[in-house]
Design a protein around this motif. Sequence first.
Motif, PDB file in Angstrom:
ATOM      1  N   GLY A   1       0.816  -1.213   0.000  1.00 12.86           N
ATOM      2  CA  GLY A   1       0.000   0.000   0.000  1.00 12.86           C
ATOM      3  C   GLY A   1       0.848   1.261   0.000  1.00 12.86           C
ATOM      4  O   GLY A   1       1.927   1.301   0.584  1.00 12.86           O
ATOM      5  N   MET A   2       0.317   2.300  -0.652  1.00 11.44           N
ATOM      6  CA  MET A   2       1.025   3.592  -0.737  1.00 11.44           C
ATOM      7  C   MET A   2       0.066   4.767  -0.597  1.00 11.44           C
ATOM      8  O   MET A   2       0.267   5.809  -1.198  1.00 11.44           O
ATOM      9  CB  MET A   2       1.764   3.715  -2.076  1.00 11.44           C
ATOM     10  CG  MET A   2       3.059   2.960  -2.108  1.00 11.44           C
ATOM     11  SD  MET A   2       4.050   3.322  -3.562  1.00 11.44           S
ATOM     12  CE  MET A   2       4.488   5.023  -3.305  1.00 11.44           C
ATOM     13  N   SER A   3      -0.996   4.590   0.199  1.00  8.36           N
ATOM     14  CA  SER A   3      -1.971   5.668   0.323  1.00  8.36           C
ATOM     15  C   SER A   3      -2.536   5.695   1.738  1.00  8.36           C
ATOM     16  O   SER A   3      -2.204   4.851   2.562  1.00  8.36           O
ATOM     17  CB  SER A   3      -3.113   5.462  -0.682  1.00  8.36           C
ATOM     18  OG  SER A   3      -3.941   4.383  -0.273  1.00  8.36           O
ATOM     19  N   LYS A   4      -3.428   6.649   1.993  1.00  4.54           N
ATOM     20  CA  LYS A   4      -4.062   6.775   3.302  1.00  4.54           C
ATOM     21  C   LYS A   4      -5.062   5.639   3.549  1.00  4.54           C
ATOM     22  O   LYS A   4      -5.555   5.491   4.650  1.00  4.54           O
ATOM     23  CB  LYS A   4      -4.766   8.129   3.430  1.00  4.54           C
ATOM     24  CG  LYS A   4      -3.823   9.320   3.280  1.00  4.54           C
ATOM     25  CD  LYS A   4      -3.242   9.744   4.591  1.00  4.54           C
ATOM     26  CE  LYS A   4      -2.237  10.856   4.388  1.00  4.54           C
ATOM     27  NZ  LYS A   4      -2.322  11.929   5.303  1.00  4.54           N
TER      28      LYS A   4
ATOM     29  N   ASP B   1       2.557   0.328   3.631  1.00  3.94           N
ATOM     30  CA  ASP B   1       3.539  -0.534   4.293  1.00  3.94           C
ATOM     31  C   ASP B   1       4.726   0.307   4.747  1.00  3.94           C
ATOM     32  O   ASP B   1       4.801   1.510   4.473  1.00  3.94           O
ATOM     33  CB  ASP B   1       3.936  -1.732   3.425  1.00  3.94           C
ATOM     34  CG  ASP B   1       4.716  -1.383   2.164  1.00  3.94           C
ATOM     35  OD1 ASP B   1       5.359  -0.318   2.098  1.00  3.94           O
ATOM     36  OD2 ASP B   1       4.699  -2.207   1.230  1.00  3.94           O
ATOM     37  N   CYS B   2       5.632  -0.317   5.485  1.00  6.54           N
ATOM     38  CA  CYS B   2       6.721   0.436   6.126  1.00  6.54           C
ATOM     39  C   CYS B   2       7.618   1.155   5.125  1.00  6.54           C
ATOM     40  O   CYS B   2       7.954   2.314   5.304  1.00  6.54           O
ATOM     41  CB  CYS B   2       7.544  -0.478   7.035  1.00  6.54           C
ATOM     42  SG  CYS B   2       8.421  -1.823   6.195  1.00  6.54           S
ATOM     43  N   SER B   3       7.999   0.466   4.057  1.00  9.67           N
ATOM     44  CA  SER B   3       8.922   1.092   3.100  1.00  9.67           C
ATOM     45  C   SER B   3       8.240   2.191   2.294  1.00  9.67           C
ATOM     46  O   SER B   3       8.871   3.178   1.922  1.00  9.67           O
ATOM     47  CB  SER B   3       9.552   0.048   2.179  1.00  9.67           C
ATOM     48  OG  SER B   3       8.561  -0.649   1.446  1.00  9.67           O
ATOM     49  N   ALA B   4       6.944   2.052   2.043  1.00  7.44           N
ATOM     50  CA  ALA B   4       6.213   3.102   1.329  1.00  7.44           C
ATOM     51  C   ALA B   4       6.102   4.360   2.185  1.00  7.44           C
ATOM     52  O   ALA B   4       6.231   5.477   1.676  1.00  7.44           O
ATOM     53  CB  ALA B   4       4.828   2.616   0.922  1.00  7.44           C
ATOM     54  N   LEU B   5       5.871   4.193   3.487  1.00  9.08           N
ATOM     55  CA  LEU B   5       5.810   5.359   4.373  1.00  9.08           C
ATOM     56  C   LEU B   5       7.130   6.123   4.340  1.00  9.08           C
ATOM     57  O   LEU B   5       7.162   7.339   4.168  1.00  9.08           O
ATOM     58  CB  LEU B   5       5.484   4.939   5.806  1.00  9.08           C
ATOM     59  CG  LEU B   5       5.412   6.079   6.821  1.00  9.08           C
ATOM     60  CD1 LEU B   5       4.207   6.983   6.546  1.00  9.08           C
ATOM     61  CD2 LEU B   5       5.343   5.533   8.237  1.00  9.08           C
ATOM     62  N   VAL B   6       8.235   5.398   4.464  1.00 10.42           N
ATOM     63  CA  VAL B   6       9.562   6.012   4.406  1.00 10.42           C
ATOM     64  C   VAL B   6       9.774   6.677   3.046  1.00 10.42           C
ATOM     65  O   VAL B   6      10.213   7.824   2.959  1.00 10.42           O
ATOM     66  CB  VAL B   6      10.658   4.967   4.701  1.00 10.42           C
ATOM     67  CG1 VAL B   6      12.039   5.499   4.371  1.00 10.42           C
ATOM     68  CG2 VAL B   6      10.580   4.519   6.161  1.00 10.42           C
ATOM     69  N   TYR B   7       9.450   5.961   1.982  1.00 12.83           N
ATOM     70  CA  TYR B   7       9.595   6.477   0.619  1.00 12.83           C
ATOM     71  C   TYR B   7       8.830   7.793   0.442  1.00 12.83           C
ATOM     72  O   TYR B   7       9.384   8.782  -0.055  1.00 12.83           O
ATOM     73  CB  TYR B   7       9.087   5.419  -0.368  1.00 12.83           C
ATOM     74  CG  TYR B   7       8.965   5.900  -1.787  1.00 12.83           C
ATOM     75  CD1 TYR B   7      10.076   5.926  -2.627  1.00 12.83           C
ATOM     76  CD2 TYR B   7       7.744   6.327  -2.297  1.00 12.83           C
ATOM     77  CE1 TYR B   7       9.960   6.364  -3.945  1.00 12.83           C
ATOM     78  CE2 TYR B   7       7.620   6.761  -3.600  1.00 12.83           C
ATOM     79  CZ  TYR B   7       8.730   6.788  -4.423  1.00 12.83           C
ATOM     80  OH  TYR B   7       8.622   7.226  -5.717  1.00 12.83           O
ATOM     81  N   LEU B   8       7.552   7.821   0.852  1.00 14.46           N
ATOM     82  CA  LEU B   8       6.724   9.017   0.657  1.00 14.46           C
ATOM     83  C   LEU B   8       7.174  10.189   1.520  1.00 14.46           C
ATOM     84  O   LEU B   8       7.190  11.333   1.062  1.00 14.46           O
ATOM     85  CB  LEU B   8       5.253   8.691   0.923  1.00 14.46           C
ATOM     86  CG  LEU B   8       4.592   7.771  -0.110  1.00 14.46           C
ATOM     87  CD1 LEU B   8       3.199   7.375   0.338  1.00 14.46           C
ATOM     88  CD2 LEU B   8       4.562   8.428  -1.484  1.00 14.46           C
ATOM     89  N   ILE B   9       7.542   9.940   2.763  1.00 14.50           N
ATOM     90  CA  ILE B   9       8.002  11.035   3.631  1.00 14.50           C
ATOM     91  C   ILE B   9       9.295  11.628   3.083  1.00 14.50           C
ATOM     92  O   ILE B   9       9.438  12.852   3.002  1.00 14.50           O
ATOM     93  CB  ILE B   9       8.163  10.556   5.086  1.00 14.50           C
ATOM     94  CG1 ILE B   9       6.782  10.331   5.717  1.00 14.50           C
ATOM     95  CG2 ILE B   9       8.973  11.577   5.908  1.00 14.50           C
ATOM     96  CD1 ILE B   9       6.818   9.726   7.109  1.00 14.50           C
ATOM     97  N   TYR B  10      10.225  10.788   2.695  1.00 14.37           N
ATOM     98  CA  TYR B  10      11.484  11.303   2.149  1.00 14.37           C
ATOM     99  C   TYR B  10      11.255  12.039   0.837  1.00 14.37           C
ATOM    100  O   TYR B  10      11.828  13.096   0.602  1.00 14.37           O
ATOM    101  CB  TYR B  10      12.499  10.173   1.967  1.00 14.37           C
ATOM    102  CG  TYR B  10      13.460  10.086   3.120  1.00 14.37           C
ATOM    103  CD1 TYR B  10      14.704  10.682   3.045  1.00 14.37           C
ATOM    104  CD2 TYR B  10      13.116   9.429   4.289  1.00 14.37           C
ATOM    105  CE1 TYR B  10      15.585  10.626   4.103  1.00 14.37           C
ATOM    106  CE2 TYR B  10      13.990   9.363   5.356  1.00 14.37           C
ATOM    107  CZ  TYR B  10      15.217   9.969   5.255  1.00 14.37           C
ATOM    108  OH  TYR B  10      16.088   9.921   6.302  1.00 14.37           O
ATOM    109  N   ARG B  11      10.417  11.503  -0.038  1.00 13.32           N
ATOM    110  CA  ARG B  11      10.172  12.133  -1.337  1.00 13.32           C
ATOM    111  C   ARG B  11       9.428  13.452  -1.181  1.00 13.32           C
ATOM    112  O   ARG B  11       9.838  14.484  -1.721  1.00 13.32           O
ATOM    113  CB  ARG B  11       9.368  11.187  -2.233  1.00 13.32           C
ATOM    114  CG  ARG B  11       9.157  11.758  -3.641  1.00 13.32           C
ATOM    115  CD  ARG B  11       8.158  10.977  -4.427  1.00 13.32           C
ATOM    116  NE  ARG B  11       6.814  11.248  -3.896  1.00 13.32           N
ATOM    117  CZ  ARG B  11       5.722  10.614  -4.282  1.00 13.32           C
ATOM    118  NH1 ARG B  11       5.790   9.638  -5.156  1.00 13.32           N
ATOM    119  NH2 ARG B  11       4.553  10.935  -3.770  1.00 13.32           N
ATOM    120  N   ASP B  12       8.331  13.430  -0.431  1.00  8.26           N
ATOM    121  CA  ASP B  12       7.446  14.589  -0.380  1.00  8.26           C
ATOM    122  C   ASP B  12       7.853  15.665   0.614  1.00  8.26           C
ATOM    123  O   ASP B  12       7.463  16.816   0.470  1.00  8.26           O
ATOM    124  CB  ASP B  12       6.015  14.139  -0.053  1.00  8.26           C
ATOM    125  CG  ASP B  12       5.436  13.220  -1.127  1.00  8.26           C
ATOM    126  OD1 ASP B  12       6.000  13.160  -2.236  1.00  8.26           O
ATOM    127  OD2 ASP B  12       4.431  12.549  -0.838  1.00  8.26           O
TER     128      ASP B  12
END
Length: 182
Positions: free
Chosen positions: A76-79, A83-94
Amino acid sequence: MKRRLLLPCSLAILTTAGCSMAPYQHSPEDTANLSNSPAKKYPKAAQPSLSPNELVKASLYKQHQEWKGIPYRLGGMSKRGIDCSALVYLIYRDHMGIELPRTTQYQVLAGESIKRAQLRPGDLVFFKTGRRGRHVGIYLEEGKFLHASVSKGVTISHMADHYWKSRYWRARRLELEPIKGS
């Protein structure tokens, strides 16, 4: 039983990605949204200058408020689920302007390796959760880290908690551009 194992294995195979890191130029708008920043407590003329670590920490706590309780969902990559890696990915990217790989498998290769005693806000912390399972979170302060927990959704946990203490694996540091206060 076979169905329970088939889905996670299939999704794990499908969620691989390449790595690309790009520097980010912060604009005044990036930091204007740090509503939980300690700097907001002082009148404009009396604002103390915040260290880069304090600014990163404030940004991460704000992200926690935005994502808190969102359920864990593998792939998952939305609200609706993450998943754990997507949360890290989105916070770092955005919010930090850094493109990380999408999966824990490749995130563990990003940046430079650091010792546990060297952790500071924004560092990635990795855990071995099974024979081949890996978990990632973002270090906050005093042993706390932000992550997407399978049982609690997006939350803050402590590395000294019984579950995490024995599973700590390694940490990585990425070069963050200083976040400027408003």
